[in-house]
Design an enzyme around this catalytic site. Structure first.
Site, PDB file in Angstrom:
ATOM      1  N   LYS A   1       0.746  -8.682 -12.681  1.00  0.00           N
ATOM      2  CA  LYS A   1       1.020  -8.879 -13.363  1.00  0.00           C
ATOM      3  C   LYS A   1       2.633  -8.694 -12.559  1.00  0.00           C
ATOM      4  CE  LYS A   1       3.035  -6.890 -16.203  1.00  0.00           C
ATOM      5  NZ  LYS A   1       3.879  -6.514 -17.735  1.00  0.00           N
TER       6      LYS A   1
ATOM      7  N   ASP B   1      -5.221  -7.495 -15.670  1.00  0.00           N
ATOM      8  CA  ASP B   1      -4.536  -7.140 -17.088  1.00  0.00           C
ATOM      9  C   ASP B   1      -4.800  -6.445 -17.438  1.00  0.00           C
ATOM     10  OD1 ASP B   1      -3.863  -6.391 -19.905  1.00  0.00           O
ATOM     11  OD2 ASP B   1      -3.100  -8.665 -20.286  1.00  0.00           O
ATOM     12  N   HIS B   2      -3.961  -5.250 -17.216  1.00  0.00           N
ATOM     13  CA  HIS B   2      -4.714  -3.703 -17.361  1.00  0.00           C
ATOM     14  C   HIS B   2      -5.445  -3.334 -18.767  1.00  0.00           C
ATOM     15  CE1 HIS B   2      -0.870  -1.607 -18.016  1.00  0.00           C
ATOM     16  NE2 HIS B   2      -1.128  -0.614 -18.664  1.00  0.00           N
TER      17      HIS B   2
ATOM     18  N   LYS C   1       3.740   7.505 -27.913  1.00  0.00           N
ATOM     19  CA  LYS C   1       3.118   6.672 -27.388  1.00  0.00           C
ATOM     20  C   LYS C   1       2.344   7.303 -28.218  1.00  0.00           C
ATOM     21  CE  LYS C   1       1.364   5.209 -23.349  1.00  0.00           C
ATOM     22  NZ  LYS C   1       1.656   3.835 -23.134  1.00  0.00           N
TER      23      LYS C   1
ATOM     24  N   HIS D   1      -0.892  -8.403 -22.558  1.00  0.00           N
ATOM     25  CA  HIS D   1      -1.460  -7.650 -22.940  1.00  0.00           C
ATOM     26  C   HIS D   1      -1.693  -7.695 -24.668  1.00  0.00           C
ATOM     27  CE1 HIS D   1      -0.564  -5.277 -19.400  1.00  0.00           C
ATOM     28  NE2 HIS D   1       0.435  -5.080 -19.271  1.00  0.00           N
TER      29      HIS D   1
ATOM     30  N   LYS E   1      -9.306  -1.008 -21.028  1.00  0.00           N
ATOM     31  CA  LYS E   1      -8.602   0.175 -21.375  1.00  0.00           C
ATOM     32  C   LYS E   1     -10.061  -0.330 -22.364  1.00  0.00           C
ATOM     33  CE  LYS E   1      -4.010   0.517 -21.937  1.00  0.00           C
ATOM     34  NZ  LYS E   1      -3.553   1.712 -21.346  1.00  0.00           N
TER      35      LYS E   1
ATOM     36  N   VAL F   1       6.094  -9.348   5.006  1.00  0.00           N
ATOM     37  CA  VAL F   1       4.860 -10.114   4.622  1.00  0.00           C
ATOM     38  C   VAL F   1       4.900 -11.980   5.084  1.00  0.00           C
ATOM     39  CG1 VAL F   1       3.244  -9.116   3.158  1.00  0.00           C
ATOM     40  CG2 VAL F   1       5.288 -10.205   2.021  1.00  0.00           C
TER      41      VAL F   1
ATOM     42  N   GLY G   1       3.220   1.511  -1.785  1.00  0.00           N
ATOM     43  CA  GLY G   1       3.981   1.542  -3.651  1.00  0.00           C
ATOM     44  C   GLY G   1       3.506   2.383  -4.473  1.00  0.00           C
TER      45      GLY G   1
ATOM     46  N   ARG H   1       5.973  -2.403   4.863  1.00  0.00           N
ATOM     47  CA  ARG H   1       7.054  -2.837   6.272  1.00  0.00           C
ATOM     48  C   ARG H   1       6.831  -1.706   6.839  1.00  0.00           C
ATOM     49  NH1 ARG H   1      11.420  -5.199   2.785  1.00  0.00           N
ATOM     50  NH2 ARG H   1      10.143  -3.468   1.952  1.00  0.00           N
TER      51      ARG H   1
ATOM     52  N   ALA I   1       0.953  -1.006  -0.414  1.00  0.00           N
ATOM     53  CA  ALA I   1      -0.087  -0.101  -0.026  1.00  0.00           C
ATOM     54  C   ALA I   1       0.635   0.984  -0.054  1.00  0.00           C
ATOM     55  CB  ALA I   1      -0.705  -0.407   1.296  1.00  0.00           C
TER      56      ALA I   1
ATOM     57  N   LYS J   1      10.347   0.499 -25.887  1.00  0.00           N
ATOM     58  CA  LYS J   1       9.757   0.917 -24.832  1.00  0.00           C
ATOM     59  C   LYS J   1      10.973   2.274 -26.482  1.00  0.00           C
ATOM     60  CE  LYS J   1       9.202  -0.441 -20.933  1.00  0.00           C
ATOM     61  NZ  LYS J   1       8.515  -0.246 -20.227  1.00  0.00           N
TER      62      LYS J   1
HETATM   63  N1  LIG Z   1       3.845   1.310 -11.143  1.00  0.00           N
HETATM   64  C1  LIG Z   1       3.322  -0.061 -11.760  1.00  0.00           C
HETATM   65  O1  LIG Z   1       2.340   1.442 -12.327  1.00  0.00           O
HETATM   66  C2  LIG Z   1       2.096  -0.649 -12.538  1.00  0.00           C
HETATM   67  C3  LIG Z   1       2.746  -2.165 -11.320  1.00  0.00           C
HETATM   68  N2  LIG Z   1       2.650  -3.330 -11.125  1.00  0.00           N
HETATM   69  C4  LIG Z   1       2.953  -4.546 -10.636  1.00  0.00           C
HETATM   70  O2  LIG Z   1       1.839  -3.972  -9.206  1.00  0.00           O
HETATM   71  C5  LIG Z   1       3.243  -4.807  -8.325  1.00  0.00           C
HETATM   72  C6  LIG Z   1       3.291  -3.538  -7.337  1.00  0.00           C
HETATM   73  O3  LIG Z   1       4.453  -2.655  -8.010  1.00  0.00           O
HETATM   74  P1  LIG Z   1       5.078  -1.359  -7.683  1.00  0.00           P
HETATM   75  O4  LIG Z   1       3.658  -0.884  -6.700  1.00  0.00           O
HETATM   76  O5  LIG Z   1       5.546  -0.516  -8.833  1.00  0.00           O
HETATM   77  O6  LIG Z   1       5.497  -1.771  -6.312  1.00  0.00           O
HETATM   78  P2  LIG Z   1       7.093  -1.125  -5.252  1.00  0.00           P
HETATM   79  O7  LIG Z   1       8.379  -1.274  -5.643  1.00  0.00           O
HETATM   80  O8  LIG Z   1       6.664   0.663  -5.705  1.00  0.00           O
HETATM   81  O9  LIG Z   1       5.904  -1.159  -3.977  1.00  0.00           O
HETATM   82  C7  LIG Z   1       6.463  -1.982  -3.626  1.00  0.00           C
HETATM   83  C8  LIG Z   1       5.349  -2.723  -1.915  1.00  0.00           C
HETATM   84  O10 LIG Z   1       5.779  -3.660  -1.422  1.00  0.00           O
HETATM   85  C9  LIG Z   1       6.135  -2.784  -0.221  1.00  0.00           C
HETATM   86  N3  LIG Z   1       6.733  -4.179  -0.120  1.00  0.00           N
HETATM   87  C10 LIG Z   1       8.341  -5.347   0.166  1.00  0.00           C
HETATM   88  N4  LIG Z   1       8.579  -5.795   0.767  1.00  0.00           N
HETATM   89  C11 LIG Z   1       7.385  -5.843   1.528  1.00  0.00           C
HETATM   90  C12 LIG Z   1       7.222  -7.067   2.757  1.00  0.00           C
HETATM   91  N5  LIG Z   1       8.290  -8.386   2.843  1.00  0.00           N
HETATM   92  N6  LIG Z   1       6.589  -6.464   3.210  1.00  0.00           N
HETATM   93  C13 LIG Z   1       5.609  -6.580   2.589  1.00  0.00           C
HETATM   94  N7  LIG Z   1       5.454  -5.098   2.215  1.00  0.00           N
HETATM   95  C14 LIG Z   1       6.318  -5.332   1.016  1.00  0.00           C
HETATM   96  C15 LIG Z   1       6.482  -2.143  -0.461  1.00  0.00           C
HETATM   97  O11 LIG Z   1       6.683  -1.437   1.062  1.00  0.00           O
HETATM   98  P3  LIG Z   1       7.509  -1.352   2.710  1.00  0.00           P
HETATM   99  O12 LIG Z   1       9.454  -0.959   1.562  1.00  0.00           O
HETATM  100  O13 LIG Z   1       7.357   0.006   2.954  1.00  0.00           O
HETATM  101  O14 LIG Z   1       7.751  -2.323   2.878  1.00  0.00           O
HETATM  102  C16 LIG Z   1       5.661  -1.090  -1.483  1.00  0.00           C
HETATM  103  O15 LIG Z   1       4.517  -0.780  -1.033  1.00  0.00           O
HETATM  104  C17 LIG Z   1       3.983  -5.581  -9.090  1.00  0.00           C
HETATM  105  O16 LIG Z   1       4.067  -6.780  -9.228  1.00  0.00           O
HETATM  106  C18 LIG Z   1       4.309  -4.506 -10.131  1.00  0.00           C
HETATM  107  O17 LIG Z   1       5.059  -5.675 -11.019  1.00  0.00           O
HETATM  108  C19 LIG Z   1       1.810  -3.625 -12.827  1.00  0.00           C
HETATM  109  C20 LIG Z   1       1.863  -2.809 -13.569  1.00  0.00           C
HETATM  110  C21 LIG Z   1       1.964  -1.476 -13.399  1.00  0.00           C
HETATM  111  O1  LIG Z   2       2.321  -3.874 -17.780  1.00  0.00           O
HETATM  112  C1  LIG Z   2       2.623  -2.899 -18.724  1.00  0.00           C
HETATM  113  O2  LIG Z   2       2.659  -1.692 -19.649  1.00  0.00           O
HETATM  114  C2  LIG Z   2       2.988  -0.704 -19.481  1.00  0.00           C
HETATM  115  C3  LIG Z   2       2.142   0.665 -20.564  1.00  0.00           C
HETATM  116  O3  LIG Z   2       0.836   0.702 -20.378  1.00  0.00           O
HETATM  117  P1  LIG Z   2       0.131   1.504 -21.094  1.00  0.00           P
HETATM  118  O4  LIG Z   2      -1.168   1.193 -19.950  1.00  0.00           O
HETATM  119  O5  LIG Z   2       0.880   2.950 -20.765  1.00  0.00           O
HETATM  120  O6  LIG Z   2       0.182   1.304 -22.720  1.00  0.00           O
HETATM  121  C4  LIG Z   2       4.388  -0.440 -19.512  1.00  0.00           C
HETATM  122  O7  LIG Z   2       5.010   0.687 -19.583  1.00  0.00           O
HETATM  123  C5  LIG Z   2       5.427  -1.861 -18.770  1.00  0.00           C
HETATM  124  O8  LIG Z   2       6.251  -2.110 -18.949  1.00  0.00           O
HETATM  125  C6  LIG Z   2       4.707  -2.738 -18.178  1.00  0.00           C
HETATM  126  O9  LIG Z   2       4.641  -3.573 -17.585  1.00  0.00           O
END
Ligand SMILES: NC(=O)C1=CN([C@@H]2O[C@H](COP(=O)(O)OP(=O)(O)OC[C@H]3O[C@@H](n4cnc5c(N)ncnc54)[C@H](OP(=O)(O)O)[C@@H]3O)[C@@H](O)[C@H]2O)C=CC1
Ligand SMILES: O=C1O[C@H](COP(=O)(O)O)[C@@H](O)[C@H](O)[C@H]1O
Length: 500
Positions: free
Chosen positions: A151, A180-181, A348, A243, A185, A89, A18, A49, A16, A343
């Site tokens: 994913k 699968d976002h 885009k 996708h 769309k 976790v 992240g 954490r 939460a 990329k």
């Molecule tokens: N960001 C994006 O746009 C996208 C992300 N995803 C997917 O979403 C998922 C999350 O991505 P993203 O938000 O970018 O990742 P981040 O690295 O930004 O966030 C990870 C989160 O996990 C928490 N975390 C890490 N380790 C632990 C642990 N051991 N216990 C509890 N919490 C933990 C971190 O908080 P803390 O450090 O406080 O523990 C943080 O809240 C991934 O699977 C990614 O592939 C998919 C599509 C797009």
């Molecule tokens: O899942 C993913 O999608 C994005 C692209 O998503 P979009 O909605 O902006 O087209 C991509 O950048 C990323 O690498 C991939 O993990």
């Protein structure tokens, strides 16, 4: 079933603090709240954490949604539903506290024992969390329980199977919502409607009238901060396995006998089963890979992929993939589905171009200039709409034909931006509609298709890398893929719905 009851739930977001939670999940939940699509009976527990008080967590929620609204009272009210649990976790003991907190909120908000577990964390945690949710009793609920999983779902078929087995010890297949976002769309969801609600397209949607279909999803962004993940993933796993193949399945599937989750998924699965496997030496005939070098986008000089943070300076990872998919069934025999994604490309843009076959003879309208083929362009993003490219008589004397375009721009009609993909998917999950999430069978079939390609690519170093400059539409090999069949990529920049 009463739809409103379905929207009453305790939502537990793992990860939460992240990036995904802040940029996508909280704003999407807020928009649902603002539109009264979330009942007042909901509560969210954020799990991560770092130590945070509830107040600090609620402040981060307010910060992440403030660009979505100026209504401070509503934002305040929304944030008051959020609670924080600092929890590693991997630490078994902490799940008991989480369970107590969940039970208390369940009672105080009268949530009917409904729970949604959203795993917005690194994929190595997906399996262990699911196992703990079961063994520590968080899934022992009187209402529904649903698992939303981000994913990547595995790294290949084998790891995906292992993950699936772990998840399935705690959740049944119909309780698993694999995100699968792209399926959220607006214009991806529109593919089915365009196909199956229009008498002018449905009869033409086959190998007698369509010569080829092109699906492009190009990005100008580079790998950003995700070098560590991307090095092991590459564009094939990051974009094609999910996708791109999902879009092809929607374009190619047979009309489902009913518009429900099971029937739609079953038709998509049939397409994936008909996907011609490409392996060994044949891969070079069907696929091209690329890696970006230095270049310029919007007058900004950009580094090569190999110079990015957390990237091997001799990396063999592809940042671009173009491919020809053949669907060996009665409807599509002989029609190539070309895909390309990468990329640091010129623009885009996600677009689908359906190119119809030329009419047999242009007896009357043949001029020095060849007639242009009819194209149906589905604009997925950034603009949303449809363009139909036709030929018509050039105004004036004579009977010369000229290309014209019929345009539908989504935002031009309703004046609003369509909801974000995550907003729609979260809403679907709350209502228990899994249609726009991927079934395990789809995931498994996609991996078995892409695994054969990665097996070759990972074992052969591409000596041409980097083979496309940042700011271009990919390597020459991607153009040659179509040229060998007598086609070319329709330029996605000139097909803009807004430019017509
Ligand atoms: N960001 C994006 O746009 C996208 C992300 N995803 C997917 O979403 C998922 C999350 O991505 P993203 O938000 O970018 O990742 P981040 O690295 O930004 O966030 C990870 C989160 O996990 C928490 N975390 C890490 N380790 C632990 C642990 N051991 N216990 C509890 N919490 C933990 C971190 O908080 P803390 O450090 O406080 O523990 C943080 O809240 C991934 O699977 C990614 O592939 C998919 C599509 C797009
Ligand atoms: O899942 C993913 O999608 C994005 C692209 O998503 P979009 O909605 O902006 O087209 C991509 O950048 C990323 O690498 C991939 O993990």
């Amino acid at each position: 079933m009463n739809q409103n009851d379905n929207q009453t739930a305790l939502i537990m977001i793992f990860g939460a603090t992240g990036d995904l939670a802040k940029r996508k999940l909280f704003p999407s939940l807020y928009r649902l709240f603002e539109k009264n699509k979330l009942s007042n009976k909901f509560a969210v527990i954020g799990v991560a954490r770092r130590p945070l008080t509830n107040e600090e967590f609620q402040q981060s929620i307010k910060d992440s949604v403030k660009s979505a609204s100026e209504n401070e009272d509503r934002i305040e009210e929304f944030a008051s539903h959020f609670y924080y649990h600092s929890h590693d976790v991997t630490d078994s003991d902490s799940y008991a506290t989480l369970k107590n907190m969940a039970n208390e909120l369940d009672n105080s908000y009268e949530l009917n024992g409904n729970r949604i577990f959203y795993l917005a964390m690194a994929p190595e945690f997906f399996g262990p969390i699911a196992l703990h949710l079961k063994s520590d009793g968080l899934t022992d609920v009187t209402g529904f329980k649903r698992l939303v999983i981000e994913k990547p779902f595995g790294h290949d078929l084998e790891s995906a199977k292992e993950l699936n087995n772990q998840i399935r010890t705690a959740f049944s297949e119909d309780e698993v919502y694999r995100i699968d976002h792209y399926l959220g769309k607006e214009m991806v969801q529109n593919i089915e409607v365009i196909r199956f609600a229009n008498a002018i397209f449905e009869p033409l949607w086959n190998n007698r009238f369509i010569s080829n279909i092109q699906v492009t999803s190009s990005e100008t962004l580079g790998v950003e901060e995700r070098g560590r993940y991307y090095e092991k993933s590459g564009a094939l796993r990051d974009m094609v396995q999910n996708h791109m193949i999902q879009m092809v399945a929607l374009l190619a599937m047979e009309p489902p006998i009913r518009l429900n989750t099971e029937e739609i998924r079953s038709e998509k699965v049939k397409v994936l089963r008909a996907l011609r496997p490409v392996e060994g030496e044949e891969i070079h005939k069907y696929f091209a890979r690329g890696q970006y070098g230095e270049g310029t986008i919007n007058n900004q000089s950009l580094p090569a992929y190999r110079q990015e943070t957390m990237v091997d300076p001799n990396s063999n990872t592809e940042t671009f993939v173009a491919g020809k998919l053949m669907i060996d069934n009665f409807r599509w025999a002989g029609v190539p589905f070309y895909i390309r994604t990468g990329k640091r490309m010129e623009t885009k843009s996600t677009k689908i171009v359906i190119q119809f076959k030329d009419i047999p003879m242009n007896l009357y309208y043949q001029t020095e200039q060849q007639l242009k083929p009819n194209l149906l362009v589905i604009h997925i993003q950034p603009e949303e709409g449809i363009t139909l490219h036709l030929n018509a008589k050039k105004a004036g004397t004579g009977m010369e034909a000229t290309p014209i375009k019929l345009n539908y721009a989504n935002k031009g009609i309703d004046g609003l931006n369509t909801p974000e993909a995550y907003e729609k998917l979260l809403y679907d999950c709350m209502r228990g509609d899994a249609t726009n999430f991927t079934h395990w069978d789809e995931v498994a079939l996609s991996w078995s298709f892409t695994d054969k390609i990665s097996a070759v690519w990972e074992n052969t170093k591409d000596k041409s890398f980097p083979n496309y400059a940042s700011g271009t539409m990919g390597p020459k090999a991607a153009d040659e893929l179509l040229e060998q069949d007598g086609f070319f990529w329709w330029p996605v920049t000139n097909l803009d719905v807004d430019n017509c």
